[in-house]
Structures are given as C-alpha cells and as structure tokens.
Scaffold this active site. Structure first.
Site, mmCIF file in Angstrom:
data_model
loop_
_atom_site.group_PDB
_atom_site.id
_atom_site.type_symbol
_atom_site.label_atom_id
_atom_site.label_comp_id
_atom_site.label_asym_id
_atom_site.label_seq_id
_atom_site.Cartn_x
_atom_site.Cartn_y
_atom_site.Cartn_z
ATOM 1 N N SER A 4 0.797 -1.223 0.000
ATOM 2 C CA SER A 4 0.000 0.000 0.000
ATOM 3 C C SER A 4 0.832 1.276 0.000
ATOM 4 C CB SER A 4 -0.954 0.012 1.198
ATOM 5 O OG SER A 4 -0.235 -0.095 2.416
ATOM 6 N N ASP A 19 -3.486 8.201 8.008
ATOM 7 C CA ASP A 19 -4.378 7.352 8.788
ATOM 8 C C ASP A 19 -3.533 6.648 9.842
ATOM 9 O OD1 ASP A 19 -3.113 5.226 7.449
ATOM 10 O OD2 ASP A 19 -4.735 4.977 6.002
ATOM 11 N N HIS A 31 -0.532 4.701 7.455
ATOM 12 C CA HIS A 31 0.178 5.241 6.296
ATOM 13 C C HIS A 31 0.554 6.710 6.502
ATOM 14 C CE1 HIS A 31 -2.496 2.000 4.756
ATOM 15 N NE2 HIS A 31 -1.390 1.642 4.129
#
Length: 369
Positions: A53, A344, A347
């Site tokens: 991600s 968040d 990340h």
C-alpha cells in the site's frame, strides 16, 4: 531520393514509429532541464513499482475483491483535483515521488487502471497492491495481488509493449528503467503478529528467513525479466505507526518493540541479500533504501521536520482508522494533514512521504547507475 510518407505505412508500422518516437522523447526530454541531476548524463525512461500500500496508486480498486481499498473520501483530499484515487494517503504516495525524483513524471498510474494511455505504459506504472507482502499468505489472507501476481502482470506488460515498439526498443527501455520494490510490513504486522497460521510454527528468526527467501525469489524473477536498476525499500519501524501503538503498545501508546525488533532483523537480512545478489550478478544494481532510521528520526523529532503530531493519524481519532474505517463519515478528520506524520493509523501523509522518500534516496542515486 525518395522519401517514404507516413501515410503510406501500414497501421502496425505507423504505431511502432510513433511508439519509438515517444521512447526517444522520453529518454531525452529532461536532458539539460532535469529537476534532479543524475550521474553520467543518464536519463531514466520509466519507473516500475512493485509492493504494497505504500506504493499502490489504486490497483486494489480495479476488479480486485478485497476490503483493502481507499477509493473514497477523505482519501485523496489533497491529491491534484481533490479526489480519491486508491492511494493510501491524503495525496501522492512514495511511488509518485520516486518517479519525480528520477525526472520521469509526477504521477505513477496503477497498471490495472482501465484509463491507461500509451504514454503511461511507456513511462512506467505501479503493479503494487495494498495488503500484500513477501510471504504469499499475506496477500492471500486479504485477497490482494501477491508479488508473484505482480511479476506476472509485468510479463503481460512486456508483451503489450513488445507488440507496439518491438523487442529491441523494449529491452533498451527496461534496461535503463528504475524498479522499486517496497514490501514486507504487512508480513510482520499482520501475518506474523496478528495472523493465526505463521506464529505457532515459526519463531521470528525463521519467519524473517522465510521473508528473505521469498524476496530473493522475487528479485531473481525480476532480474530474469530484465530489471537491472532495482531499489529495495527496507521495513519501517512498524511498532511506531499509530495502529501498532494502539493495539500493541502500553497504556501510554508508546512504540511496540517486538515489531520494531522483527523489522530490524529482516532489514539486516535484506541488506545482506542485496549485497550477495550484486556480487553474483555484476550487471545488477540493487540498492538498499533504508526508511527505518529516517522515519524513526521523523517520529522522534517531528518539529525538526515541520510536523506537530507524531503518534496519531489525521483521519478520525488517528488511533485505529485505516482503509474502510477512514471514510467520509469519520467525524474528526483533521483539516491540515501536513501537520501530521501519518494520514491514517498506518500510512504516512503526503508531506511525510515527500520528506521520507527524499531522505531514503539521499546519496543513493549514483548507486543505480
């Protein structure tokens, strides 16, 4: 002397002429006007990204049935246009910034984006899939693309481009391109410490060996497909991301040490693996990109880097929200993500990505050439 007009060429030949012209332009466009000074007057035609991600620009949004998605607000609120793209951040992510540093482009698209144009393919794409890892079980748990899947997509990519530009032009482009591999965080944080299948059968020494062996297999496959200039990103201090502080830290939400120790152990094995690979394959330029120490420095000294909040994310409470838990119904999302290291609970924010990526590549650019 007779000159052959373009109108007289068959459509397939005309396409190849156009594609080769685009490749030539890509190789030359930054000559004398680069934002980053590359050694030996080098130019980089394309950047290819593999991993999780941190470098996924939205592959998980396209026909992948997984909950590991972020194609909804408030993700992307600071991305150009202010819309969610599937990037796990408020704006651009590390893949975009790396491509900019190497003077290729500012936005790296997802390979599975149905709106891809020829120029996108010629200058590089990301095959990364949020939630994946070196351990094949990691991707399987959350139904995302494994590194093997990503390598197979790269082979598919090569077939498409070979048909368009020819084998010789494709080989030249790939040999001069930059490849980035960023994976492993989910292996430690989720598959090992949270998952039910690995930890009962592996101690952390054995599990990081499994990860290193999988990394070696992937890098070998990438080399066989023509990848020569490869940057491999280390694991971060996993225990210091907000969600790990919440789930595994103490009541004061200090960093959780077991994931950090596991990350450090794997990083030492990864670094040794790359040294061995470079010795075995003299044409290879595998570069170890440390993000563990730079990110830890940012977290420990946030004000020095222009941040105000180091232990919570911008989205919601910042303690646990990530992916589907960080959404438009989250009431307390901050107004200025640039004050936060984390967007968040897992990340980094766009600003943190920009600082961290440049720190990781500092004094490493020459090693790719």
């Amino acid at each position: 002397m007779r000159f052959l007009s373009l109108e007289s060429l068959p459509a397939s030949s005309l396409l190849r002429v156009f594609c080769n012209a685009v490749i030539f332009f890509t190789l030359c466009q930054y000559n004398g006007a680069a934002t980053t000074s590359l050694p030996f007057n080098e130019t980089v035609p394309a950047v290819f990204i593999f991993g999780d991600s941190i470098v996924d620009p939205g592959n998980n949004n396209n026909n992948i049935k997984t909950v590991v998605k972020c194609n909804f607000p408030p993700y992307g609120k600071d991305f150009p246009g202010g819309y969610p793209t599937g990037r796990f951040s408020n704006g651009r992510v590390a893949s975009d910034i790396i491509a900019e540093i190497f003077n290729v482009k500012k936005i790296v698209p997802a390979y599975l984006d149905p709106n891809l144009q020829l120029q996108d393919l010629l200058t590089g794409v990301s095959f990364a899939s949020g939630g994946g890892g070196y351990d094949p079980l990691t991707a399987e748990f959350v139904s995302v693309l494994s590194l093997s899947d990503q390598l197979e997509m790269f082979r598919e990519y090569k077939s498409k481009l070979k048909a368009a530009v020819g084998e010789r032009s494709l080989e030249m482009m790939i040999s001069k391109s930059i490849f980035i591999v960023c994976s492993g965080t989910n292996d430690i944080a989720n598959t090992y410490f949270l998952g039910p299948f690995r930890r009962p059968h592996y101690d952390i020494q054995a599990y990081t060996d499994l990860m290193a062996n999988s990394a070696s297999d992937f890098l070998q496959g990438l080399y066989e497909e023509g990848g020569r200039r490869v940057g491999v990103v280390s694991l971060p201090p996993i225990g210091c991301v907000p969600s790990e502080r919440t789930l595994n830290g103490d009541i004061f939400r200090h960093c959780s040490e077991p994931p950090n120790q596991a990350a450090s152990l794997f990083n030492s094995k990864l670094s040794s693996l790359l040294d061995s690979f470079n010795s075995q394959f003299p044409q290879a330029r595998l570069v170890y990109l440390d993000i563990y120490n730079p990110l830890l420095s940012i977290i420990q000294n946030p004000a020095h880097y222009g941040f105000e909040v180091a232990t919570k994310g911008c989205c919601g409470t910042g303690n646990i929200e990530v992916s589907i838990l960080c959404n438009s119904y989250t009431a307390t999302t901050c107004s200025n993500a640039s004050k936060y290291i984390f967007w968040d609970s897992y990340h980094p924010s766009q600003k943190a990505y920009e600082i961290l990526t440049r720190l990781a590549l500092h004094n490493k650019i020459n090693k790719f050439f």
